[in-house]
Design a protein around this motif. Structure first.
Motif, PDB file in Angstrom:
ATOM      1  N   ILE A 139      -3.152   1.451 -12.908  1.00  0.00           N
ATOM      2  CA  ILE A 139      -2.854   1.677 -11.476  1.00  0.00           C
ATOM      3  C   ILE A 139      -4.501   2.019 -11.339  1.00  0.00           C
ATOM      4  O   ILE A 139      -4.889   1.089 -10.759  1.00  0.00           O
ATOM      5  N   ILE A 140      -5.035   3.182 -11.884  1.00  0.00           N
ATOM      6  CA  ILE A 140      -6.526   3.161 -11.636  1.00  0.00           C
ATOM      7  C   ILE A 140      -7.998   1.687 -11.682  1.00  0.00           C
ATOM      8  O   ILE A 140      -8.327   1.860 -10.542  1.00  0.00           O
ATOM      9  N   LYS A 141      -7.097   0.869 -12.739  1.00  0.00           N
ATOM     10  CA  LYS A 141      -8.039  -0.337 -12.831  1.00  0.00           C
ATOM     11  C   LYS A 141      -7.877  -1.506 -11.827  1.00  0.00           C
ATOM     12  O   LYS A 141      -8.134  -2.343 -11.978  1.00  0.00           O
ATOM     13  N   ASP A 142      -6.759  -1.387 -11.162  1.00  0.00           N
ATOM     14  CA  ASP A 142      -6.180  -1.922 -10.528  1.00  0.00           C
ATOM     15  C   ASP A 142      -5.559  -3.640 -11.150  1.00  0.00           C
ATOM     16  O   ASP A 142      -5.675  -4.425 -10.203  1.00  0.00           O
ATOM     17  N   ARG A 143      -4.684  -3.124 -12.143  1.00  0.00           N
ATOM     18  CA  ARG A 143      -4.644  -4.160 -13.387  1.00  0.00           C
ATOM     19  C   ARG A 143      -2.138  -4.316 -13.136  1.00  0.00           C
ATOM     20  O   ARG A 143      -2.381  -4.883 -13.225  1.00  0.00           O
ATOM     21  N   PHE A 162       2.834   2.031  -3.303  1.00  0.00           N
ATOM     22  CA  PHE A 162       1.880   2.314  -3.872  1.00  0.00           C
ATOM     23  C   PHE A 162       1.505   3.479  -3.961  1.00  0.00           C
ATOM     24  O   PHE A 162       1.466   4.757  -5.245  1.00  0.00           O
ATOM     25  N   ARG A 173       2.977   6.386  -6.771  1.00  0.00           N
ATOM     26  CA  ARG A 173       1.540   7.524  -7.102  1.00  0.00           C
ATOM     27  C   ARG A 173       2.602   9.293  -7.684  1.00  0.00           C
ATOM     28  O   ARG A 173       2.397   9.878  -7.934  1.00  0.00           O
ATOM     29  N   GLU A 194       0.840  -1.576   0.332  1.00  0.00           N
ATOM     30  CA  GLU A 194      -0.019  -0.404   0.045  1.00  0.00           C
ATOM     31  C   GLU A 194       0.853   1.071   0.276  1.00  0.00           C
ATOM     32  O   GLU A 194       0.958   2.376  -1.068  1.00  0.00           O
ATOM     33  N   ASP A 209      -1.104  -7.524 -11.334  1.00  0.00           N
ATOM     34  CA  ASP A 209      -1.102  -8.466 -12.378  1.00  0.00           C
ATOM     35  C   ASP A 209      -0.853  -8.389 -13.795  1.00  0.00           C
ATOM     36  O   ASP A 209      -0.183  -9.449 -14.090  1.00  0.00           O
TER      37      ASP A 209
END
Lengths: 178, 120
Positions: free
Chosen positions: B81-85, B37, B41, B34, B88
């Motif tokens: 990042i926005i799409k939380d991918r 990240f 950002r 967390e 992944d």
């Protein structure tokens, strides 16, 4: 024949690009304030940097054998669980010889000019010894792991690119002074 | 330096599970995903500001070219990042093809610029 496959893997050529990029940008920028590059110098510089990076990655593979064994092989440019020493492509003894050879070759940078040689030698020490070897072993220290790679790629190699040609003439100038 | 950190952090983030299992106390293991990240950002914003600054101010062509390329790349990273991918993506991506080869191509471009400028 496997040896020929093992050595490039031990040097981890596939991971060189993020380190070579700042050097290339440095050289391209350096051109804006001096000219007349000798291509031989460029070749020697690239050999010195390649050796420096090979030493760093080779030493990392050698010191990380026990750790890399646990890797799930998911990502990265190579499967760390099958790194060249673990997969038997290169023996431990050969890896040590490779590290010794590339360590020495990284000092070829001094043939380009003194400052360039110092920067590449520093890169060899920082990216190889300080990053991988105990008692430093910064790769297993918070902040240290990122800092070493930033210092190596973004600072030392970038500066090496910029002063690649500039200081070649100051040595005879210095000694010509009474 | 900002670019260097942005370039290197995904490899550390992607290695989180492995490093934790192997007992390596890397930045991501120590600070947690967390916090890293959040830091990432902030760096992206700083990088965008610096890149725009390089483009607007009187910098050498080599830096302007690099800044332009970074600005083209930034929306993609932000999208991930926005799409939380993000994680992944860096777990599944063909690392060599999408990470290292573009950098090799850029190296070649810059060395070509150098040879043209040096009049080799």
């Amino acid at each position: 024949m496997d040896k020929f496959k093992g050595i490039p893997k031990l040097a981890r050529i596939t991971s060189w690009s993020p380190y070579l990029l700042p050097f290339s940008i440095g050289i391209a920028y350096g051109c804006s304030f001096y000219s007349n590059l000798n291509p031989i110098d460029l070749l020697i510089a690239l050999i010195a940097i390649s050796s420096s990076l090979s030493f760093g990655f080779g030493l990392n593979f050698y010191t990380d054998q026990d750790v890399d064994r646990l890797h799930d092989g998911k990502l990265k440019d190579i499967d760390l669980g099958k790194q060249p020493i673990l997969s038997g492509l290169v023996s431990e003894k050969e890896a040590v010889s490779f590290c010794k050879l590339t360590f020495v070759m990284s000092f070829l940078g001094f043939f380009v000019n003194i400052i360039f040689g110092i920067l590449i030698a520093l890169n060899t020490v920082v990216l190889g010894i300080v990053y991988s070897l105990p008692p430093f072993r910064f790769k297993a220290k918070p902040v240290g792991d990122v800092a070493i790679n930033v210092i190596s790629g973004s600072i030392l190699l970038f500066l090496a690119g910029i002063i690649f040609k500039e200081y070649i003439s100051w040595i005879p100038l210095y000694f010509s002074h009474p | 330096m900002i670019f260097g950190t942005i370039w290197y952090l995904p490899t550390v983030i992607a290695d989180y599970d492995f490093d934790k299992k192997a007992g390596l106390n890397t930045s991501v293991v120590y600070f947690g995903m967390e916090r890293i990240f959040s830091f990432y950002r902030i760096l992206l914003v700083l990088l965008a500001i610096c890149a725009i600054g390089v483009l607007v101010l009187d910098y050498d062509f080599t830096f302007k070219l690099f800044a332009a390329l970074l600005l083209l790349l930034l929306p993609f990273i932000v999208y991930l990042i926005i799409k939380d991918r993000f994680i992944d993506y860096f777990h599944r991506v063909d690392f060599y093809r999408y990470y290292c080869i573009p950098a090799f191509v850029l190296c070649a471009i810059y060395l070509f610029i150098a040879t043209v400028r040096y009049n080799i």
